[in-house]
Design an enzyme around this catalytic site. Sequence first.
Site, PDB file in Angstrom:
ATOM      1  CB  VAL A   1      -0.962   0.022   1.205  1.00 26.94           C
ATOM      2  CG1 VAL A   1      -2.032  -1.034   1.044  1.00 26.94           C
ATOM      3  CG2 VAL A   1      -0.201  -0.167   2.515  1.00 26.94           C
ATOM      4  N   GLY A   2       2.150   1.141  -0.070  1.00 23.46           N
ATOM      5  CA  GLY A   2       2.961   2.344  -0.098  1.00 23.46           C
ATOM      6  C   GLY A   2       4.433   2.035  -0.034  1.00 23.46           C
TER       7      GLY A   2
ATOM      8  N   GLY B   1      11.880   1.040   1.698  1.00 21.65           N
ATOM      9  CA  GLY B   1      11.054  -0.043   2.204  1.00 21.65           C
ATOM     10  C   GLY B   1       9.655   0.022   1.630  1.00 21.65           C
TER      11      GLY B   1
ATOM     12  CG  ASP C   1      11.166  15.210  11.171  1.00 26.12           C
ATOM     13  OD1 ASP C   1      11.227  16.427  10.904  1.00 26.12           O
ATOM     14  OD2 ASP C   1      11.036  14.342  10.297  1.00 26.12           O
TER      15      ASP C   1
END
Length: 413
Positions: A45-46, A51, A179
């Site tokens: 899915v992505g 990775g 972050d």
Amino acid sequence: MPPKAKANGVKKARAPAKRKLAEEFPPGEVLTDNAKKKWKLGSAVGQGGFGLLYLANEDSLGTVKADAPYVIKVEPSDNGPLFSELKFYMRAAKPDLITTWMKSRKIDYLGVPKYWGSGLHEKGGERYRFMVMDRFGTDLQKLFEGCEKKFSRKLVLQLGLRLLDILEYIHDHEYVHADIKASNLLLSHTNPNQVYLVDYGLAYRYSPEGVPKEYKEDPKRCHDGTIEFTSIDAHNGVAPSRRGDLEIMGYCMIQWLCGRLPWEDKLTDPVYVRDSKLRCRDKIDEFLKSCFSPENIPVEMGKFMAEVKALGYTDKPDYTKFRGILQQGLKSIGSADDKKLDFSVSTNSCPSVKTPKRKKAEGKGQSADETGGTPSKKRQANGVKKTSPVKKKTVVSSEPAVKKSRGRSKKNP
């Protein structure tokens, strides 16, 4: 044959090793984690970095469907990003730790992703590292852009309160995030009133075994993080700290309220950005005047940034005091924290942004780090990565790939 002579007596530096791209596994592939628990992969899915992300469930549950509650991040074992992130998850994000913390603080949920397992998997002679995580929905950056880059004051203050819970938890477990930004804040896959802070690729163990690291500038680390929001310490090459997380959080909240930070006109110049933040820290009132019209200045944000300014590098923040500042801000606009995140109505003339129907979100899956989806494109100039402009949308999908912005300059005098 004698070795070749070194040119001018200088040994030639090795080029950094290229990271491998992850192979795509077919649906139904079964991975066994370090605890011998089996997980079954669904569709990819992505992609994030090097990775891939897959929908997943426990192997015993049969075919992985579109409403699977987990995602698994897989990357070649020689790559480093997932290994770094795993350190945080294994030390600080185990479900029992999070549950115990929630009970001790008497809160309904905590926006820290839970770690469900990890391990190594071999296929075709290659070794892959994987980690099992919760599945999430859309990220706040998409909502922010769809809302013409302005959130309502109530919503921003509520997001701030949720972030304080998250930061207090991870700080108490010896880590800082370093972050914080809208693209790293994701809504729950099932509850649009819950928001989670993801992507711990820059997470730093600031206090191993309870001993805080000392302030030390390192020119090689200058400007680590995402240039718009990273802390003044990070600009100076200093390791992340608790005060840095709160400073970054403050910049994010101000941007969400006004739409734009004063230094966003020159993000390709990290020294300019750092110096702008220094001026804003020294003159907080002028900073806020540059962001808001006189009648719309959020007084609570001035108080918040003043408290951040007063913190020493190793100081423990008074999280209760910071919460009080944001709660007072809600009171000043005749509101209160009702635990509902309303992205559809804004006092800043924001268009209606509806949370998508779950079926559509499931069809698109999740994205880069925790959820799957199409990575957002970024461009690089002078060593600093900057987010490319994105067309305004009200369509909500899932988390984009998260990249770190890094640049270098001379050490701050």
